[in-house]
Scaffold this motif. Structure first.
Motif, short mmCIF file in Angstrom:
data_model
loop_
_atom_site.label_atom_id
_atom_site.label_comp_id
_atom_site.label_asym_id
_atom_site.label_seq_id
_atom_site.Cartn_x
_atom_site.Cartn_y
_atom_site.Cartn_z
N GLU A 59 0.95 -1.40 0.09
CA GLU A 59 0.83 -0.63 -0.39
C GLU A 59 0.67 1.58 -0.07
O GLU A 59 0.88 2.28 -0.41
N TYR B 120 -8.21 0.33 -17.57
CA TYR B 120 -8.52 0.11 -15.94
C TYR B 120 -8.16 0.87 -14.73
O TYR B 120 -8.62 1.20 -13.87
N GLU C 272 -8.92 6.10 -7.52
CA GLU C 272 -10.23 5.96 -6.71
C GLU C 272 -10.10 6.91 -5.92
O GLU C 272 -10.12 6.83 -4.98
N ASP D 211 -10.38 9.34 -3.10
CA ASP D 211 -10.89 9.97 -1.57
C ASP D 211 -11.47 10.81 -1.58
O ASP D 211 -10.11 12.00 -1.23
N THR E 123 -10.38 12.59 2.09
CA THR E 123 -9.45 12.51 2.84
C THR E 123 -8.52 12.06 1.50
O THR E 123 -7.16 12.46 2.48
N GLN F 231 -6.97 10.21 -0.18
CA GLN F 231 -6.66 8.85 0.12
C GLN F 231 -6.94 8.34 -0.73
O GLN F 231 -7.99 8.64 -1.77
N ALA F 232 -6.39 6.75 -1.68
CA ALA F 232 -6.56 6.59 -2.30
C ALA F 232 -7.30 4.87 -2.47
O ALA F 232 -7.11 4.41 -0.94
N LYS F 233 -8.42 5.32 -3.01
CA LYS F 233 -9.52 3.91 -2.38
C LYS F 233 -9.10 2.60 -2.84
O LYS F 233 -9.39 1.47 -2.74
N ALA F 234 -9.12 2.33 -4.40
CA ALA F 234 -7.94 0.90 -4.76
C ALA F 234 -6.50 1.65 -4.45
O ALA F 234 -5.56 1.99 -4.44
N ALA F 235 -6.38 0.55 -3.25
CA ALA F 235 -4.74 0.64 -1.68
C ALA F 235 -4.34 -0.09 -2.06
O ALA F 235 -3.25 -0.60 -2.07
N PHE G 152 -3.29 -3.97 -4.75
CA PHE G 152 -3.73 -4.95 -6.19
C PHE G 152 -5.04 -5.70 -6.30
O PHE G 152 -5.45 -5.94 -7.66
N MET G 153 -6.07 -6.21 -5.21
CA MET G 153 -7.52 -6.42 -5.49
C MET G 153 -8.00 -5.44 -6.09
O MET G 153 -8.75 -5.32 -7.06
N ASP G 154 -7.99 -3.87 -5.53
CA ASP G 154 -8.85 -2.72 -6.50
C ASP G 154 -7.93 -1.77 -7.42
O ASP G 154 -8.79 -1.49 -8.10
N TYR G 155 -6.30 -1.96 -7.67
CA TYR G 155 -5.82 -0.62 -8.14
C TYR G 155 -5.58 -2.24 -9.15
O TYR G 155 -5.27 -2.84 -9.30
N LYS G 156 -7.27 -1.92 -10.41
CA LYS G 156 -6.70 -2.40 -11.65
C LYS G 156 -6.20 -3.09 -12.70
O LYS G 156 -5.85 -1.74 -13.69
#
Lengths: 664, 329
Positions: free
Chosen positions: A163, A564, A568, A570, A573, A575-579, A581-585
């Motif tokens: 992260e 992709y 994302e 936020d 704050t 912050q990256a919501k895609a923090a 490898f699951m969400d950062y595609k």
């Protein structure tokens, strides 16, 4: 996209200052959407590249258009996160092992921050699991590992979590680019005017460099007679952005290449033909005195079109029936093979051959997984006339190896390769002198190949490489045989990144064309990549396997950004919501399409054995190639990344409405 | 991020397993493939001091089929074993589709059907490291008082994202839940509470041990569709599981279950009722889509905008019906 609109808003007078204590917070600037220049806030770097007279150029145009494009931030995501180990020696020396791209710059920056002499700091670069530009600065882990090791007297290891590595180091600069271009009715450019705003995040990082690179490569690979390019690097209160594979060029090429297709479409010219009309050529007389000593760009366009079956697919209506339709599009670029004007932008190398006849290469080059050490070994082996497996490489250790500025700007093969070549040649000359004496011939008559040194016109007269080395020893000459080389492009001012005015930013430019074939689902908006075909002029691909790896990796990077990748952010704050490898595609192996690669060989006169760069060029082709292919498939233009299915559906709906309303 | 300090037990039988579950209570977590649990332990969103590994409990790993009884699957059977099972492929092809839609090959090889059914609900604001979550108020799912995805809501809106549950519910599956000294069997859909914070109705010491699927009816046609961005790894943004039975006049029975649009798999009972009471006629597909759109309420807690996911939900329902309609092949 909140992050991008913020980068424009922070420039407005009255906007909060990100760094209140910074003196040069304001800058005369043209803020996007407003014609007059005003004092803008939070501008950390500005660059203007201008040649010819853009106003006159536009006056000569038959057709002018202006478009705005927006790109998002992406992450480097190397497989290995950022890490460092510090160890203190009571003699007053600190050693830092760091997975850095820049061992020597890191040493210098550690000296400054630790308040120590460089000679008391040793930086060792071990094997690195990728960098892509994300590891070319001093990070907290480097400083802290060293400093804590000094304070505690124990070795200290710091490894960033995934992260931290992904969201708290650097990203690619999001950019807003407004581009105005003028062309003659045959499609030839008369003028271009770029206005580019780069969202730099909270600190400067590589600000002065990214604006210069974007400026120099805004017009390549075409001959633009009149250019005005302005780029602003802006502070915002979020993730810092820095060098990421292409460093400003993919953004500006996205704008230029998609707009070029729009121009071609309006004028009824095939996008392949319009590129051929404007293509730079070897030796062309350039209005800003850039020199192209090798340029196979036109061949790459033609080869790429042929290999991708361009004529059979482009515009053909039978591909556009049904819900799932195919299209094909092209994207091109030029790229730097190293940057000339950076301070200390040279490389040294030492080739050492002792009684055991194995060859040692000492190089400051930093292999970060691209295979630099293999290519350097190949160069040395080729010059000495031995085999690849005879070369032992020690690299990236500031105490043992000669200085090299590091791995960035695609300069390693060109710069460190040339240094290694010169060092190998120096060693070779010493050996050949002893061989010539022993065989009773002139040095010029000798050829070295396959571990033998023989007389050109009388190959039976030969010595094995081993016997040749011993010939040096037994002739009373110094052992080991040591060859040294140093390579740097001569520039006017060695101490700064002077980029104003005419001339080259690099000693050699790579060129390439790429075609993406896509499938668009008109009901879901999903875009699938079927095939990517690339034709690349890298001078000479010294190691075709690593060149292929580089191009394919660059394609994966470009495809990820165009389809992709999105942090994302936020809004509350930052912050990256895609923090993770699951969400950062990023593209997975199951998403990567078929990839074809063609080489156009141009034998650059300055590159080692004719080689130019191949690590970054291909990153600039892919995004526009895909966006242009989507137009061919479904007749919509996307100006903002990433191209999500939702954006495609929205554009299709708009298009449907316009067509129904009589607007075509 | 490091794993917390844990003791590890590996029972060899179901009996031993249930003993351990009773002994440790909520201080223990059961681990099979671990593809969700390990991540949660590293993120500090799960907090246990004991791990009980199902890997050695052979008696929970089986696939049995019988023409009358239907299908029986042990909870510790891997998804890959299900995907590769020819009998399941022949009689319940959409279950293979659903299992094959899960994650990437590695998840399928390690992950179990029981684990997928008992998958914890997901949310952008929950599935993050401890340091990430520290930047904001504690959410409902972590014991606090706020939902960050739906800030005005008094409830947790974490979504259920397991691909196989919807399909099994559509097939009419039941599950056996065992604890030391007792066993009960319920319809699979009753396992899910609808509460994002505590999504499964499991009693203390209880574990899911078996899944049973009734024998397929003649002319049973089924499909699982998943909305995802990439071809691997991604959880569903919308999952549509459809099971139908056809006769000469059209569809006589229909079960439609949605995933990723609520804290539980959503059975679209209205769609079922429409088909049961009215029979099949033109325009019924649009009504079924409408019913799906009413029943599925995606929230902004994952990739994919709510409006796009809703749009796709309607479209995928239509697409699923077309795919199983014998008249449209």
């Amino acid at each position: 996209m909140p992050e991008l609109s913020k980068s424009i808003l922070v420039m407005e007078p009255g906007a909060p200052l990100i760094h209140e204590e910074w003196v040069h917070n304001s800058q005369k600037a043209k803020i996007y959407g407003k014609d007059e220049e005003k004092v803008a806030n939070n501008v950390s770097a500005f660059f203007r590249k201008e040649f010819g007279n853009a106003e006159q150029g536009f006056a000569q145009a038959d057709y002018i258009r202006e478009d705005t494009f927006r790109t998002q931030s992406i992450g480097h995501a190397p497989l290995e996160p950022h890490a460092a180990i510090g160890q203190w020696d009571p003699s007053g020396k600190v050693t830092v092992w760091s997975n850095t791209q820049i061992p020597f710059y890191l040493r210098r920056n550690l000296a400054i921050t630790l308040d120590m002499d460089e000679s008391k700091i040793r930086v060792i670069k071990p094997y690195v699991g990728g960098g892509f530009g994300g590891k070319l600065e001093l990070f907290a882990k480097d400083f802290c590992a060293a400093w804590l090791a000094m304070k505690t007297g124990r070795p200290v290891k710091i490894v960033y979590t995934r992260e931290e590595s992904l969201t708290n180091t650097r990203g690619r600069h999001p950019a807003t680019i407004t581009l105005k271009s003028g062309v003659k009715k045959d499609g030839r450019y008369t003028a271009q005017q770029f206005h580019m705003i780069l969202d730099g995040g909270a600190y400067n990082s590589t600000a002065p460099i990214v604006v210069i690179l974007a400026g120099y490569f805004s017009s390549l690979p075409y001959l633009i007679p009149n250019l005005k390019f302005d780029a602003y690097h802006v502070y915002t209160n979020k993730q810092i952005n820095g060098a990421l594979r292409g460093h400003g060029v993919p953004q500006v090429k996205f704008a230029a290449e998609v707009q070029l297709d729009k121009i071609a479409t309006e004028l009824g010219i095939d996008p392949v033909d319009i590129r051929l009309i404007n293509a730079l050529k070897t030796g062309v007389d350039h209005p800003a005195k850039m020199t192209f000593k090798s340029c196979g760009f036109s061949e790459t366009i033609a080869n790429c079109a042929k290999l991708s079956n361009w004529k059979a697919i482009r515009g053909h209506q039978e591909n556009k029936q049904g819900d799932i339709v195919r299209g094909i599009g092209m994207g091109c670029s030029g790229m730097f093979s190293g940057v000339n004007n950076l301070a200390q932008a040279g490389a040294g190398a030492i080739v050492k051959i002792d009684r055991d006849c194995a060859v040692t290469l000492l190089s400051g080059a930093a292999d970060i997984g691209q295979g630099a050490e293999s290519v350097l070994a190949q160069i040395v082996a080729e010059e000495l006339g031995v085999e690849l497996e005879d070369i032992r490489v020690t690299a990236g250790d500031t105490e043992l190896t000669p200085h090299d500025i590091g791995t960035f700007a695609s300069g390693v093969t060109f710069r460190a390769g040339n240094a290694a070549l010169l060092a190998a040649r120096d060693a070779k000359n010493k050996i050949h002198k002893a061989v010539a004496k022993k065989l009773g011939v002139a040095v010029e008559d000798l050829v070295a190949k396959h571990r033998k040194i023989y007389v050109k016109d009388n190959p039976e007269k030969e010595l094995s490489f081993e016997k040749a080395v011993w010939a040096v020893q037994y002739s009373g000459e110094n052992m080991p045989v040591v060859g040294s080389g140093y390579f740097r492009i001569p520039v006017k001012d060695m101490t700064s990144l002077r980029a104003e005015g005419d001339g080259d930013i690099s000693a050699a430019y790579s060129f390439g064309s790429q075609v993406a074939e896509v499938e668009v689902n008109k009901r879901t908006g999903e875009v699938k990549i079927i095939r990517v075909t690339t034709s690349h002029d890298a001078g000479v691909p010294l190691n075709p396997l690593t060149v292929e790896g580089q191009v394919e990796g660059a394609i994966a990077c470009g495809l990820g950004q165009v389809l992709y990748e999105d942090f994302e952010w936020d809004r509350t704050t930052g912050q990256a919501k895609a923090a993770t490898f699951m969400d950062y595609k990023m593209m997975t192996s199951t998403d990567i399409p078929e990839m074809l690669l063609d080489h156009v060989i141009t034998h650059d006169p300055v590159g080692p054995f004719g080689a130019k760069e191949c690590g970054e060029g291909a990153t600039a082709f892919t995004i526009p190639a895909v966006v242009n292919a989507i137009y061919d498939a479904v007749g919509i233009w996307i100006h903002e990344l990433p191209v999500t299915p939702e954006k495609v559906l929205k554009a299709l709906e708009e298009k449907g409405k316009n067509e129904q309303g009589g607007n075509v | 991020m490091l794993l917390p300090s844990i003791t590890y037990r590996q029972p060899a039988t179901t009996g031993e397993l249930l003993d351990l579950l009773q002994e440790f209570g909520d201080k223990a977590a059961v681990i099979a493939g671990g593809s969700d649990l390990i991540v949660q332990l590293k993120n500090n969103t799960a907090s246990v001091s004991h791990l009980i590994d199902l890997g050695a409990v052979q008696e929970l790993n089986y696939i049995q089929y019988d023409r009358q009884e239907g299908l029986k699957i042990g909870a510790a059977t891997t998804l890959l074993e299900i995907i590769r099972n020819k009998t399941i492929k022949e009689h319940y092809p959409a279950l293979v589709q659903a299992a094959d839609a899960v994650g990437a090959f590695q998840h399928q090889a390690m992950g179990t059907i029981g684990g997928n059914l008992c998958l914890n609900t997901r949310c952008w604001y929950f599935n993050q490291s401890a340091s990430w979550r520290k930047s904001r108020e504690t959410c409902f799912k972590m014991g606090g008082n706020k939902c960050h995805a739906m800030p005005k809501s008094p409830n947790c809106h974490a979504s259920y994202c397991g691909d196989t549950a919807g399909m099994l519910i559509a097939y009419g599956a039941t599950v056996t839940l065992e604890k030391k000294g007792s066993s009960r069997t319920i319809n699979l859909e009753e396992l899910y509470s609808g509460d994002g914070k505590a999504p499964h109705r499991l009693q203390p010491g209880e574990i899911l041990t078996e899944i049973r699927v009734p024998a397929p009816e003649p002319e049973q046609r089924s499909i699982y569709l998943k909305l995802r961005q990439r071809n691997a790894i991604d959880f569903p943004e919308v999952g549509v599981a459809l099971n139908t039975v056809w006769n000469g006049k059209g569809c006589s029975k229909l079960r439609l279950v949605l995933t990723a649009v609520a804290p539980r798999p959503v059975v679209v009972t209205e769609a079922e009722a429409i088909v049961r009471t009215r029979g099949w006629d033109a325009g019924i597909e649009a009504e079924i889509s409408e019913a799906a759109l009413k029943a599925g309420k995606p929230v902004p807690n994952m990739a994919g905008s709510v409006s796009y996911r809703k749009k796709m939900l309607g479209m995928m329902t239509q697409q699923a019906i077309d795919a199983v309609n014998p008249a449209k092949q």
